[in-house]
Design an enzyme around this catalytic site. Structure first.
Site, mmCIF file in Angstrom:
data_model
loop_
_atom_site.group_PDB
_atom_site.id
_atom_site.type_symbol
_atom_site.label_atom_id
_atom_site.label_comp_id
_atom_site.label_asym_id
_atom_site.label_seq_id
_atom_site.Cartn_x
_atom_site.Cartn_y
_atom_site.Cartn_z
ATOM 1 N N TYR A 155 0.834 -1.202 0.000
ATOM 2 C CA TYR A 155 0.000 0.000 0.000
ATOM 3 C C TYR A 155 0.871 1.255 0.000
ATOM 4 O O TYR A 155 0.679 2.169 -0.809
ATOM 5 C CB TYR A 155 -0.943 -0.006 1.205
ATOM 6 C CG TYR A 155 -1.667 1.303 1.397
ATOM 7 C CD1 TYR A 155 -2.642 1.716 0.500
ATOM 8 C CD2 TYR A 155 -1.363 2.149 2.468
ATOM 9 C CE1 TYR A 155 -3.304 2.929 0.659
ATOM 10 C CE2 TYR A 155 -2.021 3.358 2.647
ATOM 11 C CZ TYR A 155 -2.985 3.743 1.736
ATOM 12 O OH TYR A 155 -3.627 4.948 1.893
ATOM 13 N N LYS A 192 -15.610 1.521 7.698
ATOM 14 C CA LYS A 192 -14.311 0.917 7.367
ATOM 15 C C LYS A 192 -14.089 -0.374 8.154
ATOM 16 O O LYS A 192 -13.063 -1.039 7.997
ATOM 17 C CB LYS A 192 -13.181 1.911 7.661
ATOM 18 C CG LYS A 192 -13.136 3.116 6.746
ATOM 19 C CD LYS A 192 -12.004 4.060 7.136
ATOM 20 C CE LYS A 192 -10.649 3.430 6.880
ATOM 21 N NZ LYS A 192 -9.536 4.338 7.240
#
Length: 328
Positions: A155, A192
């Site tokens: 990421y 989330k």
């Protein structure tokens, strides 16, 4: 900053930061036209069990602009954005889960699609303001400064690749601003799930009558926690800022123990703490603290929210989530 009559696209606009921006522009700048683009959630998951998309319709309740359900990897979605002819694209869509192992899918979504959006910006003359990340720094020593990166997961690598690409487009004359978000917390993050901030997770644990569950040594694990209202301000500053990559943070490192202690004070509890081993050693940032000198000088952005103040402001929403979303 005159946004009257401007057309704004927000990718990932049903997610945490994207929806916060969408709702802000919808309420504060009535004469703008806002297009939210989001994949929205389905039952698709990565190999780690987490959802592939966290976009949720409830984050956009009350939003009055246009909404388009589409994947930024899809040509049809890109054509929709180009046809809208935005003046500004706030690009928040991404695979943002740092524990995702599918490198191919992550690079495709975070890097390849970013190039496609930059090409649209070139074509229609739009400014690009995009979400970079403190994950680009990995275990670089604090304070973390743009130009000194060493990501330790895919990421972070993908976000650094975006920053390098953005620099090339900026050299060609395109307006491109990258904001390296540090640990953002606040309203809109509930969907989330397990990747929501520890502010929310600890808060919900305490409200359920349990001691907050922390990693061992949490008094020494420190991050730069930044409130969502500061992040909105950073994005607003980026509209008129010159091209570049800037830290969006407070410039102060606070511990996870601090969060638990502040929450217990605000919620009037004294449950103590439960400590567990950290399973993420090796890909975990133990200290983040942004160097805010460039952001202050060029972006003209400085944080207005101390951790204590941000958590206090957020507590009513955490209580609402506990009551309505978890126990409604």
């Amino acid at each position: 900053m005159n946004l009257e009559g401007k057309k704004i696209v927000i990718t990932g606009g049903a997610g945490f930061i994207g929806s916060s921006l969408a709702n802000f522009f919808d309420k504060k700048f009535k004469k703008t036209k806002v297009l939210v683009v989001d994949k929205f959630r389905s039952n698709e998951t990565f190999s780690n069990g987490n959802l592939k998309s966290f976009g949720h319709f409830k984050n956009l309740l009350g939003f009055g602009g246009e909404i388009y359900a589409g994947d930024i990897n899809c040509e049809k979605t890109l054509k929709k954005i180009a046809k809208f002819k935005p003046d500004i694209i706030f690009h928040e869509a991404a695979v943002s889960d740092t524990t995702v192992k599918e490198q191919d899918e992550l690079i495709k979504t975070n890097v390849n699609a970013f190039v496609s959006l930059l090409e649209i910006c070139e074509k229609v003359g739009a400014k690009m303001i995009y979400a970079s990340s403190a994950a680009t720094y990995g275990n670089a020593p604090s304070p973390q400064k743009v130009g000194f990166e060493m990501p330790n997961n895919v990421y972070g690598f993908s976000k650094l690749a975006m920053d390098h690409i953005a620099k090339k487009y900026a050299k060609k004359g395109l307006g491109v601003v990258g904001l390296r978000y540090f640990n953002v917390y606040g309203k809109g993050e509930f969907y989330k799930n397990t990747t929501a901030s520890m502010v929310l997770q600890f808060g919900l644990q305490i409200l359920s009558g349990k001691a907050p569950k922390l990693f061992e040594g949490s008094d020494k694990i420190k991050r730069d926690f930044v409130y969502i209202k500061d992040i909105i301000r950073a994005n607003l500053k980026a509209i008129d800022a010159k091209s570049g990559v800037y830290n969006a943070a407070t410039g102060k490192a606070r511990s996870f123990q601090d969060i638990a202690d502040i929450l217990q004070k605000e919620l009037g509890t004294n449950y103590g703490n439960t400590y567990i081993k950290n399973p993420f050693i090796g890909s975990y940032q133990f200290h983040t603290e942004a160097d805010m000198s460039k952001s202050a000088e060029i972006l003209e952005f400085e944080s207005e929210w101390e951790l204590e103040d941000g958590i206090k402001d957020y507590v009513p929403e955490i209580k609402r989530i506990f009551k309505e979303e978890l126990n409604g």
